[in-house]
Design a protein around this motif. Structure first.
Motif, mmCIF file in Angstrom:
data_model
loop_
_atom_site.group_PDB
_atom_site.id
_atom_site.type_symbol
_atom_site.label_atom_id
_atom_site.label_comp_id
_atom_site.label_asym_id
_atom_site.label_seq_id
_atom_site.Cartn_x
_atom_site.Cartn_y
_atom_site.Cartn_z
ATOM 1 N N MET A 23 45.691 -8.910 -24.102
ATOM 2 C CA MET A 23 44.946 -7.670 -23.896
ATOM 3 C C MET A 23 44.207 -7.672 -22.558
ATOM 4 N N GLU A 24 43.681 -8.828 -22.157
ATOM 5 C CA GLU A 24 42.873 -8.872 -20.939
ATOM 6 C C GLU A 24 43.703 -8.568 -19.685
ATOM 7 N N TYR A 25 45.037 -8.627 -19.789
ATOM 8 C CA TYR A 25 45.880 -8.372 -18.618
ATOM 9 C C TYR A 25 46.578 -7.014 -18.664
ATOM 10 N N LEU A 26 46.319 -6.234 -19.717
ATOM 11 C CA LEU A 26 46.969 -4.927 -19.795
ATOM 12 C C LEU A 26 46.526 -4.006 -18.667
ATOM 13 N N ASN A 27 45.257 -4.141 -18.229
ATOM 14 C CA ASN A 27 44.802 -3.322 -17.106
ATOM 15 C C ASN A 27 45.628 -3.590 -15.852
ATOM 16 N N GLU A 28 45.988 -4.852 -15.657
ATOM 17 C CA GLU A 28 46.809 -5.210 -14.505
ATOM 18 C C GLU A 28 48.165 -4.505 -14.579
ATOM 19 N N VAL A 29 48.789 -4.574 -15.741
ATOM 20 C CA VAL A 29 50.122 -4.006 -15.889
ATOM 21 C C VAL A 29 50.060 -2.474 -15.850
ATOM 22 N N ASP A 30 48.999 -1.910 -16.414
ATOM 23 C CA ASP A 30 48.840 -0.458 -16.338
ATOM 24 C C ASP A 30 48.656 0.003 -14.893
ATOM 25 N N ALA A 31 47.898 -0.753 -14.108
ATOM 26 C CA ALA A 31 47.741 -0.413 -12.693
ATOM 27 C C ALA A 31 49.083 -0.446 -11.976
ATOM 28 N N LEU A 32 49.886 -1.438 -12.314
ATOM 29 C CA LEU A 32 51.220 -1.545 -11.728
ATOM 30 C C LEU A 32 52.091 -0.366 -12.130
ATOM 31 N N GLY A 33 52.113 -0.034 -13.425
ATOM 32 C CA GLY A 33 52.921 1.075 -13.888
ATOM 33 C C GLY A 33 52.510 2.392 -13.260
ATOM 34 N N SER A 34 51.193 2.614 -13.142
ATOM 35 C CA SER A 34 50.697 3.839 -12.525
ATOM 36 C C SER A 34 51.129 3.938 -11.074
ATOM 37 N N PHE A 35 51.035 2.834 -10.356
ATOM 38 C CA PHE A 35 51.434 2.828 -8.948
ATOM 39 C C PHE A 35 52.918 3.144 -8.802
ATOM 40 N N LEU A 36 53.747 2.537 -9.636
ATOM 41 C CA LEU A 36 55.185 2.766 -9.556
ATOM 42 C C LEU A 36 55.534 4.216 -9.898
ATOM 43 N N GLN A 37 54.828 4.798 -10.860
ATOM 44 C CA GLN A 37 55.052 6.202 -11.183
ATOM 45 C C GLN A 37 54.729 7.111 -10.004
ATOM 46 N N LYS A 38 53.629 6.806 -9.308
ATOM 47 C CA LYS A 38 53.189 7.652 -8.205
ATOM 48 C C LYS A 38 53.984 7.412 -6.925
ATOM 49 N N ASN A 39 54.710 6.302 -6.884
ATOM 50 C CA ASN A 39 55.470 5.943 -5.684
ATOM 51 C C ASN A 39 56.918 5.643 -6.087
ATOM 52 N N PRO A 40 57.729 6.663 -6.286
ATOM 53 C CA PRO A 40 59.089 6.467 -6.810
ATOM 54 C C PRO A 40 60.017 5.672 -5.907
ATOM 55 N N ALA A 41 59.641 5.468 -4.641
ATOM 56 C CA ALA A 41 60.480 4.651 -3.757
ATOM 57 C C ALA A 41 60.176 3.163 -3.904
ATOM 58 N N ALA A 42 59.087 2.836 -4.592
ATOM 59 C CA ALA A 42 58.672 1.434 -4.724
ATOM 60 C C ALA A 42 59.475 0.729 -5.815
ATOM 61 N N TYR A 43 59.574 -0.583 -5.716
ATOM 62 C CA TYR A 43 60.168 -1.409 -6.762
ATOM 63 C C TYR A 43 59.313 -2.659 -6.941
ATOM 64 N N VAL A 44 59.537 -3.376 -8.024
ATOM 65 C CA VAL A 44 58.687 -4.518 -8.359
ATOM 66 C C VAL A 44 59.541 -5.760 -8.581
ATOM 67 N N LEU A 45 59.030 -6.882 -8.111
ATOM 68 C CA LEU A 45 59.632 -8.189 -8.363
ATOM 69 C C LEU A 45 58.740 -8.938 -9.336
ATOM 70 N N LEU A 46 59.306 -9.380 -10.450
ATOM 71 C CA LEU A 46 58.587 -10.142 -11.472
ATOM 72 C C LEU A 46 59.161 -11.550 -11.517
ATOM 73 N N GLU A 47 58.297 -12.551 -11.373
ATOM 74 C CA GLU A 47 58.738 -13.951 -11.422
ATOM 75 C C GLU A 47 58.005 -14.670 -12.548
ATOM 76 N N GLY A 48 58.771 -15.150 -13.525
ATOM 77 C CA GLY A 48 58.195 -15.821 -14.678
ATOM 78 C C GLY A 48 58.115 -17.320 -14.502
ATOM 79 N N TYR A 49 57.010 -17.919 -15.017
ATOM 80 C CA TYR A 49 56.771 -19.366 -14.917
ATOM 81 C C TYR A 49 56.167 -19.893 -16.218
ATOM 82 N N THR A 50 56.215 -21.215 -16.372
ATOM 83 C CA THR A 50 55.586 -21.900 -17.502
ATOM 84 C C THR A 50 54.798 -23.096 -16.983
ATOM 85 N N ASP A 51 54.073 -23.763 -17.887
ATOM 86 C CA ASP A 51 53.537 -25.067 -17.523
ATOM 87 C C ASP A 51 54.652 -26.103 -17.744
#
Length: 358
Positions: free
Chosen positions: A263-291
């Motif tokens: 829950m504490e990181y949903l604001n981060e993802v919502d900010a990302l989603g909002s930005f992508l909606q407002k900027n249709p030319a933008a794209y996102v790179l997601l890189e997953g990691y573990t310990d």
């Protein structure tokens, strides 16, 4: 899509109006003031081998109405990206499987010679698709290599059967069991049977995957992301403001063994989603990691599921389409902190986010 990829984890100058405090802009001038040097990179593979399709199946148009074929576009993108790789000591090889022939023999990557090898590929695609024979023929090339090898295979999932050769997926499975290899299957199957064949080939191990041809062309990070990533500890200080071309989001961290967004990181993802909606030319790179807890195979799967959790959220809540999302996953490599402490391991269980394209 105009491709401009942000360097991960930038420290930026100002807050984007209307978004949450975690979201910070990237400016065009900021990006060109910092050129990532070799020490910024972490090598994720030691070798790469391209098994290229020059058969009739590559004659299809890249896009409806496009004058260029998939064959022409793929050659152009490969040459542009691979000859600009950082000098990290890669071994490389380029082979055709239509019919099988050696274009650039496996050995140390010389970018000039590799570019010439790309230029020497047939001018037009033609002939049958002997995929199974090509896969069987690359085993001797893998035998003498050390470290991880990425094999890029261009295929639409169809192939011409020849003699007593096995199915293509039998060869990828056997090679994955014997060698430290990941298969990147790049293509656009025309039917469910061809799609299943590519998926079966990618089941060889956790690091193998299917990449739709269109996504490969629009987001060449699928090429480079298999070979290197950027150190998580690097930072860049910006000194000016200019045209907005991207957004920086803090890493999204996960509980032990979990791929659920806290829950504490949903604001981060919502900010990302909002930005992508407002900027249709933008794209996102997601890189997953573990310990570093668990096996390499388990951690690769977990890091994939973490990247997928962010992608799914963006698609379901903000209707961001697949072609605007690039996912790479690396398991426990490239730690952001020491795995010797509980806090360090918490920092390493993450998805890093970079936005570009404006």
């Amino acid at each position: 899509m105009k491709l401009k990829l942000t360097v991960l984890l930038m420290v930026l100058a100002m807050i984007l109006p209307g978004l949450l405090p975690a979201a910070e802009i990237i400016t065009e001038e900021d990006m060109i003031k910092k050129v990532v040097v070799e020490e910024d990179f972490i090598q994720t593979a030691n070798n790469f081998l391209i098994l290229f399709d020059s058969s009739n199946s590559m004659k299809r148009q890249y896009q409806k109405g496009s004058p260029e074929s998939r064959y022409e576009v793929a050659k152009t993108i490969l040459k542009e990206k691979l000859v600009r790789l950082p000098d990290l000591g890669y071994n490389a090889g380029l082979y055709l499987f239509t019919p099988y022939s050696e274009v650039y023999p496996m050995g140390p990557l010389d970018k000039g010679n590799f570019a010439q090898a790309m230029d020497s590929l047939p001018a037009e695609p033609r002939g049958p698709t002997f995929l199974a024979r090509g896969l069987r023929s690359i085993e001797p090339k893998l035998q003498g290599l050390s470290g991880k090898t990425v094999v890029y295979i261009f295929s639409d999932g169809t192939y011409s059967k020849l003699g007593d050769f096995k199915e293509p997926e039998d060869y990828t499975q056997a090679l994955a069991e014997k060698y430290n290899v990941c298969f990147y299957l790049i293509g656009s199957p025309q039917d469910n049977r061809a799609q299943k064949r590519l998926e079966d080939m990618a089941k060889a191990n956790s690091c193998s995957r299917v990449i739709p041809f269109e996504k490969f062309i629009e987001n060449p990070e699928y090429i480079t992301g298999a070979l290197y990533t950027v150190k998580a500890t690097e930072r860049i200080e910006t000194i000016t403001e200019s045209k907005i071309v991207g957004l920086k989001i803090d890493s999204i961290r996960y509980a032990f063994g979990s791929a659920k967004i806290d829950m504490e990181y949903l604001n981060e993802v919502d900010a990302l989603g909002s930005f992508l909606q407002k900027n249709p030319a933008a794209y996102v790179l997601l890189e997953g990691y573990t310990d570093n807890t668990g096996t390499e195979e388990y951690n690769l799967q977990l890091s994939l599921r973490r990247a997928e959790s962010v992608a799914t959220y963006l698609k379901e809540k903000y209707m961001i389409t697949d072609d605007r999302i690039v996912m790479n996953y690396y398991g426990a490599i490239n730690p952001a902190a020491s795995n010797a402490t509980a806090e360090g391991r918490r920092m390493n269980r993450r998805v890093e986010v970079a936005v570009g394209g404006l």
